[in-house]
Design an enzyme around this catalytic site. Structure first.
Site, PDB file in Angstrom:
ATOM      1  N   LYS A   1     -15.553  38.317 -30.272  1.00 49.21           N
ATOM      2  CA  LYS A   1     -15.839  39.606 -29.653  1.00 49.21           C
ATOM      3  C   LYS A   1     -17.178  40.134 -30.162  1.00 49.21           C
ATOM      4  O   LYS A   1     -17.539  39.925 -31.342  1.00 49.21           O
ATOM      5  CB  LYS A   1     -14.701  40.572 -29.991  1.00 49.21           C
TER       6      LYS A   1
ATOM      7  N   SER B   1      -5.842  46.814 -28.789  1.00 46.17           N
ATOM      8  CA  SER B   1      -6.944  46.071 -28.182  1.00 46.17           C
ATOM      9  C   SER B   1      -6.851  44.559 -28.336  1.00 46.17           C
ATOM     10  O   SER B   1      -7.661  43.841 -27.762  1.00 46.17           O
ATOM     11  CB  SER B   1      -8.284  46.556 -28.741  1.00 46.17           C
TER      12      SER B   1
ATOM     13  N   SER C   1      -9.785  46.760 -25.786  1.00 47.60           N
ATOM     14  CA  SER C   1     -11.208  46.548 -25.650  1.00 47.60           C
ATOM     15  C   SER C   1     -11.615  45.087 -25.815  1.00 47.60           C
ATOM     16  O   SER C   1     -12.738  44.720 -25.497  1.00 47.60           O
ATOM     17  CB  SER C   1     -11.956  47.410 -26.673  1.00 47.60           C
TER      18      SER C   1
END
Length: 546
Positions: free
Chosen positions: A128, A233, A209
């Site tokens: 990420k 997330s 996210s």
């Protein structure tokens, strides 16, 4: 988020194109499992040699000489080029690592001369875009305010992955600033990466996210991916994209070098297609890190090999509580949960049904207040760690940057959460101290711990999240659909989601959570459930569900 979208939404209601190396943007009822992949046909990719390949598959291929780390890495890079910036245009990858093939060559040579370092040797892992890497890639949390930022050192996660012989393949799209920016936001959107899309139906949201991590794993763009969670997330995008996600106990993985929200709740964790792969990834990244004091408590509680705890018979005799008090789940999702509970019972589990948690400690305004206080303090500290050449040096400068560049940074939603955080005082404020104590006690001692002690439970299960909603840049995310991520997220306790089936062609997951440091027990149970049901199915890239 709790999942963070629902957490922020309920808190407020309660008052309070990636080309390589470039920026990108068993069947059930007819309405559920048998509808997997149903819908209008999308841009169908060709056959992929590594489709659904596990770490064990890749290691066996390298050991036999059938493949090399380089050839595996090349195939994933080709897959990214074919699916992410063109074709279905998943927009899950922000940039790929220009050094990936050179690293693969070095690891191939090392395998020949001294053997593999361990199970991750030569395995591509994508991160990420809020995990620091000190290389030719940037770390931006999806924001143009940090475009070009190369941190002075690796995050501890990246460092440990390199030490284990993993190849960091690239950086993955995410909800900008880990969704902690606007009140009416859209998951999976960032100014750098554009709108990430759900590979099961491209007009559906991938959740956030860690949207790019969920999509990249689901679509076989990387062998393994890493996401981060503050309040859902990892759980939500894993569930919504039909993969396995592990949110570890806070402190099991270091947070140093990760663009933060909350030191109380933040953690990185594995997002993979199988429980075994997630367990293989979990162990090598553990360790005490002087840069993250929370990791000190992991000494004596962490393991470097979590695959040792996997047991296909692990549900036999396990005491599992079914949490049915989470609001918002549709009848179809609850019907799939009933099938999951029946499968656990058939596999020998002892079910306590229901075994409900009080929701007052996670479903009100206090958790949001805590995040607003901690985000300001933690982000300012992170930006200071970048040194004098940091593109922005404070949260206030981020807000100013967004205002100056509103046409590209705020075309769909604003930055109310950033502004609210900037208005908060120091972490010595009594309002903050009272809130953090209340929500932690409510979700730890008076929540998960109390429920598990009352019923002598090994794990608590609940649906992870409802299916993906249609992406909407006008109204923002759908805050309904249900989520069970809140208690474990606020407590800082472990949570594992596993594919549970499909609702109208869209994946949904089941979560297994429990006490602090209980990853071995949860993995044993989650793996046994996965092996008994095998609900994982690769996406079909349908344009819509029809």
């Amino acid at each position: 988020m709790i999942d963070r979208r629902r957490f922020i939404g309920t808190s407020i209601a309660g008052g309070a194109a990636a080309a390589l190396g470039t920026t990108a943007c068993t069947p059930d009822s007819p309405t559920r499992e048998s509808d997997a992949g149903a819908g209008a046909a999308g841009t169908q990719p060709g056959a992929f040699e590594l489709d659904e390949a596990t770490v064990a598959d890749l290691q066996a291929a390298m050991e036999s000489g059938e493949r090399t780390a380089r050839s595996i890495t090349e195939l994933y890079l080709e897959r990214i080029a074919a699916l992410d910036g063109q074709g279905p245009e998943l927009r899950s990858v922000i940039e790929t690592n220009p050094e990936a093939l050179d690293i693969a060559d070095q690891l191939d040579q090392e395998r020949q001369t001294s053997g593999p370092r361990g199970p991750l040797h030569g395995i591509p892992v994508a991160l990420k875009d809020n995990l620091d890497t000190h290389d030719q890639m940037t770390t931006t949390a999806g924001s143009l305010a940090l475009e070009g930022s190369i941190p002075p050192q690796d995050s501890f996660v990246a460092q440990r992955l390199r030490e284990a012989g993993a190849i960091i393949l690239g950086k993955l799209n995410m909800s900008e600033w880990a969704y902690f920016r606007g009140e009416r936001a859209t998951s999976g959107w960032s100014a750098r990466g554009g709108q990430c899309r759900n590979p099961y139906a491209l007009d559906r949201n991938p959740c956030g996210s860690s949207s790019g991590s969920g999509v990249a794993a689901a679509a076989n763009l990387s062998a393994l991916t890493v996401g981060t969670e503050t309040g859902g997330s990892i759980m939500c995008p894993s569930s919504t994209n039909g993969i396995v996600g592990i949110k570890p106990t806070v402190g099991l993985w270091s947070r140093s070098g990760i663009i933060p929200i909350s030191h109380s709740q933040d953690t990185a964790g594995p997002m993979c297609r199988t429980v075994r792969d997630a367990a293989v990834l979990l162990g090598p990244v553990t360790g005490v890190d002087p840069r993250d004091p929370a990791t000190a408590a992991s000494e004596g509680n962490a393991h470097t090999d979590y695959a040792q705890f996997l047991d296909a018979g692990g549900l036999q005799g396990a005491r599992v509580g079914v949490a049915r008090s989470f609001p918002g789940f549709s009848p179809d999702v609850l019907a799939v949960l009933d099938e999951a509970v029946a499968a656990m019972r058939d596999a020998g589990a002892v079910l306590v049904d229901p075994a409900n948690l009080p929701n007052a400690a996670w479903n009100d305004a206090q958790p949001l207040l805590v995040l607003e206080y901690e985000f300001k303090a933690n982000l300012n500290a992170y930006l200071a760690s970048l040194g004098p050449d940091a593109p922005v040096k404070t949260l206030a400068e981020v807000i100013e940057f967004n205002e100056r560049n509103a046409d590209v940074e705020m075309p769909h939603f604003g930055q109310e959460r950033l502004i609210a955080s900037e208005a908060r005082g120091p972490l010595t404020d009594q309002a903050y101290l009272d809130a953090v104590r209340a929500i932690q006690r409510g979700n730890r001692e008076d929540g998960i711990d109390a429920l598990m002690a009352e019923h002598n439970l090994d794990a608590i299960v609940a649906p992870t999240r409802g299916p993906g909603w249609k992406t909407d840049h006008i109204l923002g995310d759908s805050l309904g659909g249900g989520s069970s991520a809140g208690p474990a997220a606020i407590a800082g306790y472990p949570d594992i989601t596993v594919p549970m089936g499909f609702v109208s062609g869209l994946p949904v997951g089941v979560s297994f959570f429990g006490r602090r440091w209980s990853e071995p027990v949860l993995l044993r149970i989650a793996y046994a459930y996965e092996q008994a049901t095998n609900h994982r199915a690769a996406p079909t890239f349908a344009e819509t569900l029809g």
